[in-house]
Design a protein around this motif. Structure first.
Motif: not given
Ligand code: HGY
Ligand code: MN
Ligand code: MN
Length: 412
Positions: A96-100
């Protein structure tokens, strides 16, 4: 150069907002790929990107590409991304961190009206985890030509549902053929999922590559019988046989210390009744090491152990390697952009390779690719307690933006 600072609070708020989609009572996430929570977070992500004026393309594996135009439309896009699916007891940051963080970078460019040379894209890869449909990184694997679409569509979860049916059901089976969407570069930000950065007090991992990974499936067959009326000498106990193999798998990994890892994570015991001697056991094996020759040696020892341990116990077995993802080296030019991006942001870095697999492994086969790591608390991941701080997330997002802009400047 404009002050292209990401907004840490906005990033953190988005992380906490999406953490409500598929939230578990223990503070983690269960957002298995192609389930309704996955559809919900995809819808949320698509709306956020469209609110920035991005166009959102979806390919026939459900991979999502949110595109912000650049000055030169003919240039292939510079991509940033990761995955929104999670483990069944996953954390709020894995993938999630990579996408957000990519979304935060896009928001920053949008707010400042910054014109890049190349188009910029955010990618959400389908089924990175492989927790529901094995193997992991299935959709980025199809994108890179490692798996066929039909192979992927036919993969079934433990309830017998197929990837293809579920992708259609959630409404994310796009028209674009996976892999037809050319990328000029791919940067993936991710939590380290291990203890190194935190232990060394470093904020940014400059990832050089990923170790090799192999998955196997084993079925041990014996004979169901009455636990009370069957003498020990007459038993064909599949679970006992599996237990002895599982012990051996752990020993094989330890024989190749310090880098080898070996794990049995999924086991199904049948009929799983208190007073029936188990007749059949299914289990999975995850072997990893940076050197393929060591993986070969571990695999040979596994097969030798199966042949040595089970037949004397009157047990039969089947074993198949279902996944083999060789070690990956990332693109030196992109690694250099990350190094410059971290220096611009003033962070202490550490070069490292990734123990965990990522979509960047397969993206690297079709476009220059690299990764950026930030620490996670206690090195714990694939756990509802997975945690990292607003500052660490912001550091990763800032370095991601800086690295992408450094690469973009070189195209000008
Ligand atoms: O298995 C992995 O390393 C990744 O988390 N899918
Ligand atoms: Mn991940
Ligand atoms: Mn993961």
């Amino acid at each position: 150069m404009q002050n292209l600072q990401i907004d840490a609070r906005r990033l953190w708020d988005s992380l906490m907002e999406t953490a409500q989609i598929g939230a578990t009572p223990n503070g983690g996430l269960c957002r298995l790929t192609l389930t309704d929570p996955d559809r919900q977070v995809r819808d949320w992500f698509k709306a956020q990107c469209q609110a920035l004026g991005c166009s959102v393309a979806v390919d026939d594996m459900g991979n999502m590409f949110a595109r912000r135009p650049g000055k030169h439309a003919a240039l292939p896009p510079i991509a940033m991304g990761s995955h929104l699916d999670t483990q069944p007891t996953g954390g709020k940051f894995d993938g999630v961190l990579g996408v957000l963080a990519a979304l935060e970078a896009m928001r920053t460019l949008h707010d400042l009206g910054y014109a890049t040379n190349a188009p910029i894209e955010i990618v959400n890869w389908t089924n990175e985890e492989g927790a529901r449909f094995a193997p992991a990184m299935l959709a980025s694997g199809v994108f890179a030509g490692v798996f066929s679409r039909d192979y992927a569509y036919a993969r079934r979860d433990r309830d017998g549902k197929s990837f293809g049916e579920e992708l259609l059901r959630i409404g994310y089976r796009g028209e674009e053929k996976a892999g037809a969407h050319k990328l000029g570069a791919m940067f993936e930000l991710h939590i380290e999922q291990g203890p190194i950065l935190e232990a060394e007090g470093r904020m940014i991992g400059i990832v050089q590559g990923v170790q090799g990974m192999r998955w196997y499936e084993v079925t041990v067959s014996g004979q169901e019988a009455h636990t009370g009326a069957t003498p020990m000498r007459l038993r064909k106990n599949a679970l006992l046989g599996a237990a002895r193999i599982i012990e051996r798998i752990d020993a094989i990994a330890r024989e190749h210390a310090p880098h080898a890892v070996g794990t049995v994570g999924l086991i199904e015991n049948r009929p799983n009744s208190r007073n029936v001697i188990p007749g059949e056991v299914f289990f999975t094996i995850d072997f990893r090491h940076p050197d393929e020759k060591i993986l070969d040696a571990m695999e040979a020892k596994l097969r030798a152990a199966l042949a040595e341990i089970l037949p004397p116990m009157q047990l039969t077995y089947s074993e198949a390697r279902i996944w083999d993802c060789p070690p990956v080296k990332f693109a030196p030019e992109l690694i250099d952009c990350v190094r410059i991006g971290a220096r611009q942001a003033g962070f202490i870095t550490r070069d490292m390779i990734s123990g965990a697999g990522h979509d960047a492994c397969y993206a690297a086969r079709v476009t220059p690719t690299t990764m950026i790591f930030v620490p996670c608390r206690g090195g714990i991941s694939h756990n509802e307690a997975e945690s990292t701080s607003l500052e660490e997330c912001a550091a990763g997002a800032q370095v991601l933006l800086n690295a992408v802009l450094e690469f973009d400047r070189r195209l000008g």
